[in-house]
Design a protein around this motif. Structure first.
Motif, short mmCIF file in Angstrom:
data_model
loop_
_atom_site.label_atom_id
_atom_site.label_comp_id
_atom_site.label_asym_id
_atom_site.label_seq_id
_atom_site.Cartn_x
_atom_site.Cartn_y
_atom_site.Cartn_z
N ALA A 152 7.09 39.93 38.99
CA ALA A 152 8.30 40.26 38.24
C ALA A 152 8.34 39.51 36.91
O ALA A 152 8.65 40.09 35.86
N VAL A 153 8.01 38.23 36.94
CA VAL A 153 8.01 37.44 35.71
C VAL A 153 6.85 37.86 34.81
O VAL A 153 7.01 38.01 33.59
N ARG A 154 5.68 38.08 35.39
CA ARG A 154 4.51 38.45 34.58
C ARG A 154 4.67 39.82 33.95
O ARG A 154 4.01 40.14 32.94
N SER A 155 5.56 40.66 34.51
CA SER A 155 5.74 42.02 33.98
C SER A 155 6.61 42.07 32.73
O SER A 155 6.73 43.13 32.10
N LEU A 156 7.22 40.97 32.36
CA LEU A 156 8.13 40.95 31.22
C LEU A 156 7.32 40.86 29.93
O LEU A 156 6.95 39.78 29.47
N ALA A 157 7.05 42.03 29.36
CA ALA A 157 6.17 42.08 28.19
C ALA A 157 6.73 41.29 27.02
O ALA A 157 5.98 40.68 26.24
N GLY A 158 8.05 41.27 26.89
CA GLY A 158 8.66 40.56 25.77
C GLY A 158 8.89 39.10 26.03
O GLY A 158 9.49 38.41 25.20
N GLY A 159 8.42 38.61 27.15
CA GLY A 159 8.64 37.22 27.50
C GLY A 159 9.96 37.01 28.21
O GLY A 159 10.76 37.94 28.37
N VAL A 160 10.20 35.80 28.65
CA VAL A 160 11.42 35.48 29.39
C VAL A 160 12.52 35.14 28.42
O VAL A 160 12.45 34.12 27.71
N GLU A 161 13.54 35.99 28.34
CA GLU A 161 14.65 35.80 27.40
C GLU A 161 15.78 34.96 27.99
O GLU A 161 16.68 34.55 27.27
N ALA A 162 15.76 34.71 29.29
CA ALA A 162 16.86 34.03 29.96
C ALA A 162 16.63 32.52 30.00
O ALA A 162 15.50 32.04 29.86
N THR A 163 17.73 31.79 30.20
CA THR A 163 17.61 30.35 30.47
C THR A 163 17.79 30.07 31.95
O THR A 163 17.62 28.93 32.38
N ALA A 176 4.68 31.75 38.00
CA ALA A 176 4.47 32.57 36.81
C ALA A 176 5.06 31.89 35.57
O ALA A 176 4.47 31.92 34.48
N LEU A 177 6.23 31.27 35.72
CA LEU A 177 6.85 30.57 34.59
C LEU A 177 5.98 29.42 34.12
O LEU A 177 5.80 29.19 32.91
#
Length: 389
Positions: free
Chosen positions: A279-290, A306-307
């Motif tokens: 799920a984390v690796r699928s975020l093409a735009g990167g992790v936008e959340a804190t 993944a993080l």
């Protein structure tokens, strides 16, 4: 093919009517005065050598508790009119002597079966396994043996095969524990032939059956993160066919809205650590959340790896939370902040409902899934500036 095992198997004992060496022994009057506990226990110890090969009877229990054998019988039959102090003495005596009722003799006497068939699936998952353990314990406490049959959800004929297996037993009722929409639907179509209760988490739609997890639980979790300055959230949800996953999504979204927080996305997994990682690796735009709120601890575990691979430090750059409080959660790196859920209580409540249907007195449903926020080192104050990769 379904597999089966027995839970709470009984140890054969003499029937209550069978004479015993202590049957004629005097018993303590059932007044408000405390029983002659030490004298009773001393008598039992003196008698134990000659009765070492005999299982205890209700007369032994009565002697140890300082009550009549009729009181012990009423206690075992679930009579509610016994004074609390007397009930405590009987409970202590039963535990002390290791008394086990002779279910076969009781069935012959009353004409009622004391066996419950339990159908379950996905037992390798933390929640379902704890639910069935709680159900088995409640059945034992009520004097029932539970036959557990594990279903193969990939087999369309699995339920009918399981029911055919259970029909070879004289059952008082069937407890059908379900987690998915498909299994619940199949249970609803099944002909159990005896009183049955389908234990499935209903969809929270604002009715009286909303669970504590999706009301007070998610509220305390989101408030904890909001109090630490988090405003942007990512949710890793469970599979859409699980009502519990849908309930957690709904609770998460409700709390974000009520606190004026921003949802940057929801990614669905299958409860496994692998799916949380993907799920984390699928975020093409990167992790936008804190802050990441995972719907269970195992998906949180995968997300944490993944993080780390993305160069984000937990909790310095991003906080991560889970749900369930699995035994390993305290040993994640870092230890995981999570909602501890009492799944066993759900199993106990399901057995209470089934026994009510067996007796013809169905109790009211209670709010399920008691929980507690467990704060560990995977959460901290939000960084002053989001770090993007």
């Amino acid at each position: 093919m379904p597999t089966t095992e027995a839970a709470g198997a009984s140890v054969p004992s003499k029937t209550d009517a069978e004479p015993d060496a202590l049957a004629s022994a005097p018993v303590e009057p059932e007044g408000d005065a405390p029983p002659r506990r030490r004298e009773a226990l001393s008598t039992l110890r003196r008698a134990s050598p000659q009765n070492a090969d005999k299982p205890p009877t209700i007369y032994d229990v009565a002697r140890a508790a300082g009550v009549s054998h009729q009181t012990v019988t009423r206690y075992l039959q679930g009579y509610e009119g016994i004074r609390p102090a007397t009930r405590d003495r009987v409970t202590d005596a039963l535990k002390l002597l290791g008394y086990r009722p002779n279910l076969t003799a009781r069935s012959l006497t009353t004409g009622r079966s004391h066996r419950i068939g339990a159908l379950t699936h996905e037992i390798d998952r933390f929640g379902p396994s704890k639910i069935i353990h709680g159900a088995a314990a409640a059945a034992r406490a009520a004097g029932y043996v539970m036959d557990i049959v594990t279903l193969d959800v990939s087999s369309p004929g699995s339920i009918e095969e399981a029911l055919e297996l259970l029909r070879h037993h004289d059952l008082a009722g069937v407890l059908a524990l379900s987690s998915t929409d498909e299994m619940t639907s199949a249970f609803e179509r099944a002909d159990f032939g005896v009183p049955a209760f389908i234990g499935a988490e209903p969809d929270d739609t604002g009715g009286e059956t909303r669970s504590e997890l999706t009301t007070t639980g998610f509220r305390s979790l989101i408030e904890h993160l909001a109090d630490h300055g988090h405003r942007d959230f990512l949710h890793i949800a469970g599979p859409r066919t699980w009502s519990s996953a849908r309930n957690r999504v709904r609770a998460y979204e409700t709390e974000l809205t009520s606190h004026g927080l921003r949802a940057v996305g929801t990614v669905h997994g299958d409860w496994s650590a692998r799916s949380g990682y993907e799920a984390v690796r699928s975020l093409a735009g990167g992790v936008e959340a804190t802050a990441i709120v995972a719907s269970n601890d195992q998906m949180a575990l995968g997300a944490m790896l993944a993080l780390e691979e993305c160069g984000l430090r937990i909790p310095d750059d991003i906080s991560v939370t889970g749900v369930d409080d699995v035994p390993d959660a305290a040993y994640y790196r870092p230890p995981l902040t999570t909602l501890r859920v009492d799944f066993a209580a759900q199993g106990r409540q399901a057995v209470t409902q089934l026994l009510g249907r067996i007796s013809g007195e169905e109790p009211a449903l209670e709010a399920a899934l008691p929980n507690e926020l467990i704060v560990r080192r995977s959460t901290a104050r939000a960084p002053g500036r989001r770090r993007r990769r």
